[in-house]
Design a protein around this motif. Structure first.
Motif, mmCIF file in Angstrom:
data_model
loop_
_atom_site.group_PDB
_atom_site.id
_atom_site.type_symbol
_atom_site.label_atom_id
_atom_site.label_comp_id
_atom_site.label_asym_id
_atom_site.label_seq_id
_atom_site.Cartn_x
_atom_site.Cartn_y
_atom_site.Cartn_z
ATOM 1 N N GLY A 65 0.820 -1.213 0.000
ATOM 2 C CA GLY A 65 0.000 0.000 0.000
ATOM 3 C C GLY A 65 0.848 1.255 0.000
ATOM 4 N N VAL A 66 1.891 1.281 0.826
ATOM 5 C CA VAL A 66 2.765 2.446 0.861
ATOM 6 C C VAL A 66 3.661 2.492 -0.375
ATOM 7 N N MET A 67 4.000 1.325 -0.935
ATOM 8 C CA MET A 67 4.683 1.330 -2.230
ATOM 9 C C MET A 67 3.811 2.025 -3.273
ATOM 10 N N GLU A 68 2.533 1.668 -3.310
ATOM 11 C CA GLU A 68 1.622 2.314 -4.258
ATOM 12 C C GLU A 68 1.544 3.812 -4.002
ATOM 13 N N GLY A 69 1.440 4.192 -2.716
ATOM 14 C CA GLY A 69 1.388 5.602 -2.378
ATOM 15 C C GLY A 69 2.639 6.354 -2.786
ATOM 16 N N SER A 70 3.757 5.650 -2.807
ATOM 17 C CA SER A 70 5.018 6.284 -3.206
ATOM 18 C C SER A 70 5.097 6.487 -4.706
ATOM 19 N N VAL A 71 4.218 5.864 -5.445
ATOM 20 C CA VAL A 71 4.078 6.151 -6.877
ATOM 21 C C VAL A 71 3.009 7.232 -7.084
ATOM 22 N N SER A 72 1.828 7.038 -6.500
ATOM 23 C CA SER A 72 0.718 7.965 -6.769
ATOM 24 C C SER A 72 0.978 9.361 -6.226
ATOM 25 N N ASN A 73 1.722 9.480 -5.129
ATOM 26 C CA ASN A 73 1.972 10.790 -4.534
ATOM 27 C C ASN A 73 3.124 11.547 -5.172
ATOM 28 N N LEU A 74 3.979 10.845 -5.903
ATOM 29 C CA LEU A 74 5.206 11.477 -6.396
ATOM 30 C C LEU A 74 5.275 11.605 -7.907
ATOM 31 N N THR A 75 4.289 11.072 -8.640
ATOM 32 C CA THR A 75 4.374 11.068 -10.096
ATOM 33 C C THR A 75 3.097 11.596 -10.743
ATOM 34 N N SER A 76 3.240 11.994 -11.980
ATOM 35 C CA SER A 76 2.114 12.318 -12.850
ATOM 36 C C SER A 76 2.162 11.379 -14.044
ATOM 37 N N PRO A 77 1.019 11.093 -14.658
ATOM 38 C CA PRO A 77 1.040 10.241 -15.848
ATOM 39 C C PRO A 77 2.019 10.785 -16.893
ATOM 40 N N GLY A 78 2.848 9.900 -17.427
ATOM 41 C CA GLY A 78 3.837 10.292 -18.415
ATOM 42 C C GLY A 78 5.208 10.588 -17.839
ATOM 43 N N ASP A 79 5.316 10.750 -16.525
ATOM 44 C CA ASP A 79 6.623 10.993 -15.907
ATOM 45 C C ASP A 79 7.561 9.814 -16.161
ATOM 46 N N LYS A 80 8.801 10.121 -16.434
ATOM 47 C CA LYS A 80 9.791 9.065 -16.590
ATOM 48 C C LYS A 80 10.313 8.655 -15.218
ATOM 49 N N VAL A 81 10.237 7.361 -14.930
ATOM 50 C CA VAL A 81 10.792 6.831 -13.685
ATOM 51 C C VAL A 81 11.732 5.680 -14.035
ATOM 52 N N LEU A 82 12.677 5.430 -13.148
ATOM 53 C CA LEU A 82 13.620 4.333 -13.327
ATOM 54 C C LEU A 82 13.387 3.303 -12.239
ATOM 55 N N VAL A 83 13.131 2.069 -12.643
ATOM 56 C CA VAL A 83 12.965 0.960 -11.715
ATOM 57 C C VAL A 83 14.190 0.063 -11.817
ATOM 58 N N LEU A 84 14.831 -0.171 -10.671
ATOM 59 C CA LEU A 84 15.945 -1.102 -10.591
ATOM 60 C C LEU A 84 15.397 -2.415 -10.048
ATOM 61 N N THR A 85 15.426 -3.463 -10.849
ATOM 62 C CA THR A 85 14.796 -4.709 -10.434
ATOM 63 C C THR A 85 15.718 -5.903 -10.600
ATOM 64 N N ALA A 86 15.695 -6.756 -9.565
ATOM 65 C CA ALA A 86 16.491 -7.979 -9.581
ATOM 66 C C ALA A 86 15.708 -9.126 -8.952
ATOM 67 N N GLY A 87 14.367 -9.018 -8.974
ATOM 68 C CA GLY A 87 13.556 -10.053 -8.352
ATOM 69 C C GLY A 87 12.082 -9.702 -8.400
ATOM 70 N N LYS A 88 11.274 -10.485 -7.701
ATOM 71 C CA LYS A 88 9.821 -10.328 -7.756
ATOM 72 C C LYS A 88 9.354 -8.987 -7.193
ATOM 73 N N PHE A 89 10.046 -8.460 -6.192
ATOM 74 C CA PHE A 89 9.572 -7.214 -5.596
ATOM 75 C C PHE A 89 10.042 -6.002 -6.388
ATOM 76 N N GLY A 90 11.167 -6.105 -7.070
ATOM 77 C CA GLY A 90 11.526 -5.074 -8.032
ATOM 78 C C GLY A 90 10.515 -5.007 -9.157
ATOM 79 N N GLU A 91 10.032 -6.157 -9.569
ATOM 80 C CA GLU A 91 9.007 -6.209 -10.613
ATOM 81 C C GLU A 91 7.696 -5.592 -10.129
ATOM 82 N N ARG A 92 7.465 -5.617 -8.833
ATOM 83 C CA ARG A 92 6.269 -4.959 -8.293
ATOM 84 C C ARG A 92 6.354 -3.447 -8.473
ATOM 85 N N TRP A 93 7.531 -2.861 -8.277
ATOM 86 C CA TRP A 93 7.712 -1.436 -8.563
ATOM 87 C C TRP A 93 7.372 -1.146 -10.020
ATOM 88 N N ARG A 94 7.878 -1.981 -10.908
ATOM 89 C CA ARG A 94 7.608 -1.796 -12.344
ATOM 90 C C ARG A 94 6.117 -1.787 -12.613
#
Length: 399
Positions: A65-94
């Protein structure tokens, strides 16, 4: 023999008895002076537990839930973000970033590995609004260099934010949140804080608070600004999990006792405890001829161990449960299920838990593989690690 159920999973983890008692006894309404006092104290103590001067929020949700909030509160549609992923939880950020319409750039490395500085530099351009990463990837047992990543992000200036999922990292890794420049760091109640699932928390920098005023993504329950405003009055925006807050207060008191009255020192000792249990476990499993899934960057929160050749790790997990009522975690997702098992060291684990689990592992391997194991070999290796750690802390007589 009598079987006691024991959790060795990286969440939920074993419950602190004092927290269980506090949770069972607490019945105050959430809009009373009693709860306000508890809530205010917990928010203040959480700063010391995380190690930050930034405002801390504690919400009734899972860590996601707070992961989601850290996306919805800090971004606007179309913003470029960088996800560093090396496993299932990195893929959750993506997946979360895509769900909110971000332009997602992904730096992916194989499961069990971590990121190189050069690869991050290539991806880290000035138009990146937020970088999302795990501190510990609990699906693989790998730990990432958050200090190094933060240094690269901060070199870009204040327009790029760093968000760290430290749900299994807090309480198992030493962070200097403010000095490194982590903008949002996230934790969960069912990990190092030794209470049931249901609370998620984060510390938020002033850079991140300012970004929220410009962010256009929709948010309601996970509106961090609304929660900050309520917290300033000693309240939550919505009905909180009151009994879990009572448990959290007891857990923070326990960590303070670990530091002889100093919560920050208790946090350090809690991390050192996880580090030692992890080192003991790595030595023990390797003494049995097993190999680590993430040998180059092993975490302290958990140890991921490759199953013996030709053996489905699910059989090992089942034998642990049936013979010893001990719950270890299988590999997560199609790529890892059946190939490895994971043993936790996060939170309420001690020396006896560690050597007991290794002794059980010797029997499990004998049963599943049908091959003889030198009983005591893994326990001996773990004891030697423990003995060295004790010797390092002792001062010779006369010095």
């Amino acid at each position: 023999m009598l079987l006691k159920n024991r959790l060795f999973t990286p969440g939920p983890t074993p419950l602190l008895p004092a927290a269980q008692t506090a949770m069972a006894a607490f019945s105050a309404h959430h809009r009373t002076a009693d709860f306000k006092a508890l809530y205010t104290r917990v928010l203040s103590d959480m700063k010391d537990f995380i190690g930050t001067q930034n405002d801390v929020l504690v919400l009734s949700s899972s860590g996601t839930g707070v992961m989601e909030g850290s996306v919805s509160n800090l971004t606007s549609p179309g913003d470029k973000v960088l996800v560093l992923t090396a496993g299932k939880f990195g893929e959750r950020w993506r997946d979360l970033a895509k769900a909110f319409g971000c332009n997602v750039d992904v730096l992916s490395v194989p499961y069990g590995e971590t990121f190189s500085v050069s690869d991050i530099k290539t991806k880290l351009t000035p138009d990146v609004k937020v970088v999302y990463v795990q501190a510990t990837e609990s699906s693989t047992g790998a730990r990432h260099d958050i200090q190094g990543i933060a240094k690269l992000v901060r070199a870009l200036g204040d327009d790029t934010l760093l968000v760290v999922d430290a749900i299994t990292g807090l309480g198992t890794t030493h962070f200097d949140v403010d000095r490194w420049g982590i903008d949002v760091i996230i934790g969960g109640s069912q990990k190092a804080l030794m209470i049931p699932p249901g609370l998620a928390y984060c510390a938020v920098s002033e850079r991140a608070w300012k970004r929220m005023d410009a962010a256009k993504s929709p948010r309601y329950y996970f509106d961090f600004r609304k929660e900050r405003k309520a917290a300033a009055k000693g309240e939550s925006s919505y009905t909180p999990a009151t009994s879990l807050f009572a448990a959290l207060g007891a857990a923070l008191d326990f960590v303070r006792q670990m530091g002889k009255g100093d919560l920050a020192e208790g946090r350090k000792n809690l991390v050192d405890n996880a580090e030692l249990a992890a080192e003991m476990t790595r030595a023990g499993v390797q003494a049995l001829g097993l190999t680590l899934f993430s040998p180059s960057a092993p975490a302290a929160a958990l140890t991921a161990v490759n199953a013996p050749a030709g053996i489905d790790s699910g059989k090992l997990v089942k034998e642990f449960r049936e013979s010893f009522s001990a719950v270890v975690a299988n590999g997560q997702g199609d790529a890892m299920k059946g190939k490895l098992f994971r043993v936790a060291h996060i939170g309420y684990y001690d020396y006896l838990d560690t050597v007991g689990l290794l002794a059980a592992l010797e029997h499990v391997l004998t049963t599943i593989t049908g091959k003889p194991v030198e009983y005591g070999s893994s326990v001996r290796a773990a004891q030697e690690v423990y003995a060295r750690s004790r010797a390092d802390k002792r001062q010779p007589v006369g010095v």
